[in-house]
Design an enzyme around this catalytic site. Sequence first.
Site, PDB file in Angstrom:
ATOM      1  N   CYS A  62     -11.660  -7.898  20.458  1.00 26.26           N
ATOM      2  CA  CYS A  62     -10.999  -8.216  21.620  1.00 26.26           C
ATOM      3  C   CYS A  62     -12.067  -9.500  21.337  1.00 26.26           C
ATOM      4  CB  CYS A  62     -12.638  -8.200  22.858  1.00 26.26           C
ATOM      5  SG  CYS A  62     -12.107  -9.514  24.007  1.00 26.26           S
TER       6      CYS A  62
ATOM      7  N   HIS B 201      -1.311  -1.624  30.517  1.00 25.99           N
ATOM      8  CA  HIS B 201      -1.643  -2.341  28.924  1.00 25.99           C
ATOM      9  C   HIS B 201      -3.243  -2.068  29.091  1.00 25.99           C
ATOM     10  CE1 HIS B 201      -1.650  -4.775  25.627  1.00 25.99           C
ATOM     11  NE2 HIS B 201      -2.474  -4.735  25.651  1.00 25.99           N
TER      12      HIS B 201
ATOM     13  N   HIS C 167      -7.340  -1.549  27.381  1.00 22.61           N
ATOM     14  CA  HIS C 167      -8.021  -2.098  26.341  1.00 22.61           C
ATOM     15  C   HIS C 167      -9.318  -1.441  26.201  1.00 22.61           C
ATOM     16  CE1 HIS C 167      -6.185  -5.585  23.793  1.00 22.61           C
ATOM     17  NE2 HIS C 167      -5.387  -5.747  25.003  1.00 22.61           N
TER      18      HIS C 167
ATOM     19  N   ARG D  26       1.850  -6.097  16.883  1.00 21.60           N
ATOM     20  CA  ARG D  26       1.372  -7.126  17.711  1.00 21.60           C
ATOM     21  C   ARG D  26       0.070  -7.515  18.500  1.00 21.60           C
ATOM     22  NH1 ARG D  26      -0.725 -10.558  21.367  1.00 21.60           N
ATOM     23  NH2 ARG D  26       0.837  -8.675  23.121  1.00 21.60           N
ATOM     24  N   ASP D  27      -0.334  -7.143  19.240  1.00 25.01           N
ATOM     25  CA  ASP D  27      -1.754  -6.839  19.594  1.00 25.01           C
ATOM     26  C   ASP D  27      -2.547  -6.684  18.855  1.00 25.01           C
ATOM     27  OD1 ASP D  27      -3.387  -7.429  21.577  1.00 25.01           O
ATOM     28  OD2 ASP D  27      -2.653  -6.332  23.023  1.00 25.01           O
TER      29      ASP D  27
ATOM     30  N   ASN E   7      -7.255  -2.347  22.462  1.00 22.49           N
ATOM     31  CA  ASN E   7      -6.118  -1.841  22.832  1.00 22.49           C
ATOM     32  C   ASN E   7      -6.920  -0.334  22.547  1.00 22.49           C
ATOM     33  OD1 ASN E   7      -4.209  -3.972  21.405  1.00 22.49           O
ATOM     34  ND2 ASN E   7      -3.488  -4.078  23.160  1.00 22.49           N
TER      35      ASN E   7
END
Length: 318
Positions: A246, A213, A215, A21-22, A255
């Site tokens: 990003c 979460h 990064h 997803r991310d 991440n």
Amino acid sequence: MRLTPANAADRKVLVTEVGTRDGFQAEPAFIPTPTKVEILDALIDAGVASFEATSFVSPRAVPQMADAVQVMAQVERRKGVRLQALVPNARGAEAAAAARVDMMVCFVSASESHNQTNLNKPIGASLENVAEVAAIGRAAGIPLRGAVATAFGCPFEGEVPIESVLRIVEAYAGLGVRHISLGDTTGMATPRLVDAGVAAIRSRFPELEIALHFHNTRGIGLANVLAGLELGIREFESSIGGIGGCPFAPGATGNICTEDLVYLLHECGFETGIDLERAIRVARRVEEVVGHPLPGQVMRAGPRLRHHAVESVRRAVG
Ligand code: ZN
């Protein structure tokens, strides 16, 4: 220091994989559905027990996630494996409920300008969407997880006051949310900010389960994990190979990397249920799929006790 687990229960850490997803969301070229499913299945085989697998957003907004329904239908459903999906609104929630996701994830930014840029609406309107999603989830018997984006800093506003984070968490708690995820969307967290943020939420909402979460945009993602571990946090979100990016820092890593995180956790005496060597193989496969190098480091060097044949090393000195 709580870096040494106190007992067997304290030893278990849940790693929630967000790569499909991310991570995939940051990839410009569409990744075919069977490949996404293959990666998810391989990670399940490697022992990953929690995923943010996909996102039920509008395909116009995020074309990469257009196959959320198919991904959920084709991925192997295994007992003990939690498949979460991001759900931005009522329409997404209906689709996610029909797809039998195990948990819906809503997210709201703690910073007004980031929420406006990312979700195209003010925080108040996003919270109304969350209430609609919560109602649909409740009717379907699916729990809701509340993510707070830019919880440790905003690329537009700088420091994010803890009160702004608490305002979102309070709204989530009022909707029956029990799982909160604090998102360091653009890699602005530091161990001190993690300390302060977690302490503030715990003192107001001691009943909430908190996941972190991070990064690795500024290279201290795993230092922030250590800060979380010391606070007793036992769930972290990461992406395989460190895939992601990003949007406000071109070229910046995304991440924190799942294999690097698992390596750290295991070396500290924690248990994740994840087979590190198998996770590394999946990271290599993901690198092949996206066609560019990923920032993961353990996937290159291997675990510290991986043996190398003496003959395979070129002598530095005659
Ligand atoms: Zn993220």
